[in-house]
Every structure is written in C-alpha cells, then in structure tokens.
Design an enzyme around this catalytic site. Sequence first.
Site, PDB file in Angstrom:
ATOM      1  N   SER A 119      18.093  -0.532  27.424  1.00  0.00           N
ATOM      2  CA  SER A 119      18.043  -0.016  26.067  1.00  0.00           C
ATOM      3  C   SER A 119      16.650   0.494  25.768  1.00  0.00           C
ATOM      4  CB  SER A 119      18.402  -1.118  25.070  1.00  0.00           C
ATOM      5  OG  SER A 119      17.320  -2.028  24.967  1.00  0.00           O
ATOM      6  N   LYS A 120      16.536   1.136  24.647  1.00  0.00           N
ATOM      7  CA  LYS A 120      15.249   1.715  24.285  1.00  0.00           C
ATOM      8  C   LYS A 120      14.138   0.664  24.242  1.00  0.00           C
ATOM      9  CE  LYS A 120      17.186   4.228  21.099  1.00  0.00           C
ATOM     10  NZ  LYS A 120      17.525   5.026  19.939  1.00  0.00           N
TER      11      LYS A 120
END
Length: 473
Positions: A245-246
């Site tokens: 994920s970011k």
Amino acid sequence: MVTTRIAPSPTGDPHVGTAYIALFNHVWARKNGGRFIVRIEDTDRARYVPGAEERILEMLRWLGLDYDEGPDKGGPHAPYRQSERLPLYRRHAEELLQRGLAYRAFETPEELEQIRKEKGGYDGRARNIPPEEAEARAAAGEPHVIRLKVPRPGTTEVKDELRGTVVYDNQEIPDVVLLKSDGYPTYHLANVVDDHLMGVTDVIRGEEWLVSTPIHVLLYRAFGWAVPKFYHMPLLRAPGGAKLSKRTGHTSVDYYREEGILPEALLNFLALMGFSMPDGRELFSLSELIEAFSWERVHLGGPVFDTEKLRWLNGKYIREVLTLDELAERAKPFLARAGLDWKSDAYLRRVLELMRPRFETLKEFVEKADYFFTDDYRFEEKALKEIQKGAEILKELKTLLSSLPDFRQETTEPALKAFAEERGLKLRQVMQPLRAAITGRLATPGMYEMLEVLGKDAVLRRIERALAQLGPG
RNA sequence: GGCCCCAUCGUCUAGCGGUGAGGACACCGCCCUCUCAAGGCGGAGGCGGGGGUUCAAUUCCCCCUGGGGUCACCA
C-alpha cells in the site's frame, strides 16, 4: 470463448497491483485466444479522481498489455464505464426486488452505525417492512438502499479454481447493499451484472475478493446466470509482509516508470510474483509467458514485492535483452528531462555500450553518465583529492596526450603504460587522477574506451579544467 | 475477535512419498582488472511446531503457531 477483464477503479495512481492482475488476465485471454476487457468501475463518486482512468489506460499501453474492449476502444458491450450504465443496474436491482430476492432498507448511516455497534453488522431488520409499505415510502422519495436478501438458513459453495471449493454458512454472508441511496450500484451488483452481460467467463482478481465471492455466487444464482470461474491471485506484499500500500512502499507504476524501470522488466518481475517457468527460467518475454503459462504453476503464498530483484532484472534487460538502438531510444527521454544533450545517435549508442553493465535503471544512467554529455560536470570530493594528489602527473599527461596522433585505444594504451613505467608508477596512479579529471568521479568505464569516445580535444580541455579546480597555488 | 486463504533459505521460488532439498536476488570470498561494474568460480543460508498415515514424509491428513485477507451505502 474465454473472456477475462480487469475492473479498476479510478481512485488514484495506477497501482502495481492493478498491473499484476491485468497481466494474468491478459495472459490467460491470449493463451486461449479469447478476449480481454477493461471496464472502469467508477461507482464511488466520493473517491473518484479525475484523470485516474486515463492514467490506468496509459499504464496498460506502456506495459504492452493490449485489450480488446475498453472505455477508449469501445466494443460490443459498450459503455465500459459503470457510471454510464446506471439504468442497467437499477433495472436488475428492481428485478430482484420484484422477485422477492432483495428488499428496500431505509436506515440512515447513523442508524447503521448504531446497529453495527450493537449487533456487529446489519441484522436485516428492513426485511420485515411489508413490500407495499416499502414501495410507498420509496415512491414518496424516502432515501433508501436495496439490499440482497441472503437465503437463511443455508450454505453457499464457492469454487476457486486455484484452491478448490469452500462452503460458506450463509450466516457469514451479510445482506449487502446492491444499490446505494444515490442510485449508484455497489461493486457486488455492478460487477456481477457487467461480468454477465459482457460475457466474462473467467474472473481473475486479487485474493481480497475471495470472501465476498459467495455474495457474487448468490447474485448469479438469483439472476439465473451461469457462474464464471474464479481465480484469486495472491496479494502483493510490502517488505514488512502486509498488503502493498501507499504507506508501505511505492505502489504507483508511474513511480517505477519514472525511475527508469523498463516495462518488459516490470512485467517479467510481476510474472515472477507467483508464477514460475517449468524450466526455471527467470528472464522471459510476455509472449513466452503466454506460451508457457499454466495455473498449476501459480504459487498461492503472498509474494513480497522486492525492489532489489526488480532492479537486477531491469539491469539484465538493459545489458542482455535490449539492442543498443532500443536502449538509446529508451534513454533519450531521461537525458532530455535532465537537460542533457547527445551529439549524435551513434555517440549515444557508444556511451550506452560502455555504461551498460554499470547501471540498472535509466535514471541511474543519467546520474552516472552525465559527464559524457556535458563538459560542465561536477567533481566528487574524492575525485578532487585524486586530482590534487596527481596534479603533477596530470600536467605531464596533458603534454603526453596532446602529442599523440589519435585517441584510438591502440594508441593510448601503450602510451599510458609506457608513461607509467618510465616513472615507476603503478598504472592506477596514473589512471585515477586522469579518470577523476576527465569525469569528475572515480567509478567509470575503462579509460581507453573513454578517451576514444570523448576525443582528444575534450580530454585536454577537461584536464585543464580539472587542474583549474585546484585554484591558484 | 468471527470467517476465509496461505505457509521451503532474509526475499522470489523449484519440489508434487525415497533428492546431498535445486535455482535466482541480496550477502561473503576468490578470479578477471586502470577505477567501478558486468562476468566466471566458490561459500554461507531454508522445509515453523506437534501428532498421525506409511517400510519411508518437505511432500498426504489433523491440531497448534505464524502471516495475510475480510467483516462499509469503498472497490
């Protein structure tokens, strides 16, 4: 005919996970001579990001994952953007309503929050509203959603082609919302309706969807449609182990593109995340992958997206797969962006040939080879010291080099070796100051090759400039 | 926490009852060498634990543990 699709949401940067799933959908469709569709699932007006759709499509083009039908290409099942198919979902939701397989629910978000707190989830209380009353309230404009009436008690079987059959107790399946109060469908409804209408036969998606598959199966059955095959791919993990994920790493394909990762390398690397060739080969093209692909060779453990190996693979493509011509074309935009110019294509190719084993990304090439494209290169701290230490040698070298008839390796090599020997110096004692002077750094391609490429004039000028760096005294 | 999925070197993986558990990245050493790489050679490093089944389990079954996913009017 085998028909696959990807259904990305335009909610942000083009994600490597999307590329990953797109790859396997593309491969499976091509392997079977089938169709590969791109459908945009833009049913969440709150998370919609303008421009995201175009970036996703551009990512697919860049990767070379061509598709047969999509929002920009059209096709027999257009439109391919869910926001443009709203009436379709409404009609299907109403059909379920009429057949008693769905119901209207009028709870407000606040009430739902409360119910969740007390019961752990929606308890289906709106099932008890008499249909006539529900219709009347709906007709009066009261905001509401349409929910799936999950058969209770009961069980639902889901077959995942990669894991086998899993039986879910319907107790575990909530009466999910199918149509939101804003008239937009949820993923579950839109996805099933579209997959059916578009003739999707094989649903290849991320494992995150595995547990909601029984909802989809129930929907297919409610509509009386054939259930497609499901293949849930493992989720890409961040080095920590969690889903990529970011927060945990770089998830945007654009990031890797800007770093100078080649699309072939990224694709190859993504394929290695879960798939392995029968012969153990790790370097292979998309068409080789299509040729050799088989679900039996897909590993279900969640792979960690390890940038180290991606870089290595990229370097492998740079030095072993691309031709110099191809490499030059890929490098040009990166040079241009750095404000660097190249004398000619032939010159660029020659530099690339020398630098090839020395960089793993195109960005790295520009960083490490700037001195081939400008006389105004910086001097590293250590290079400066080397120049200082070898100032006298450099002065003599200038004389020696200017006396040479040409700068071909056959000329410079014996000359430099003789020079070192006459003075009782190790070759490196001569080379390092010279290297530092003409490149500003200590790590470069071989000297003779560089001298030939840079040419006599430039080299003499550079030695002059390097000595000038030392200042007076 | 409930439910679901998964489980071989640090990482990506091969293995599909009997192997010295193989390869790749990263790491270490050596060779090559004008520097740095690339390349070649070598090394270190793994079957999470416990029960079964079997003449024989990394491999089949169960439990545990661990990891992940999911429990929204997001996808």
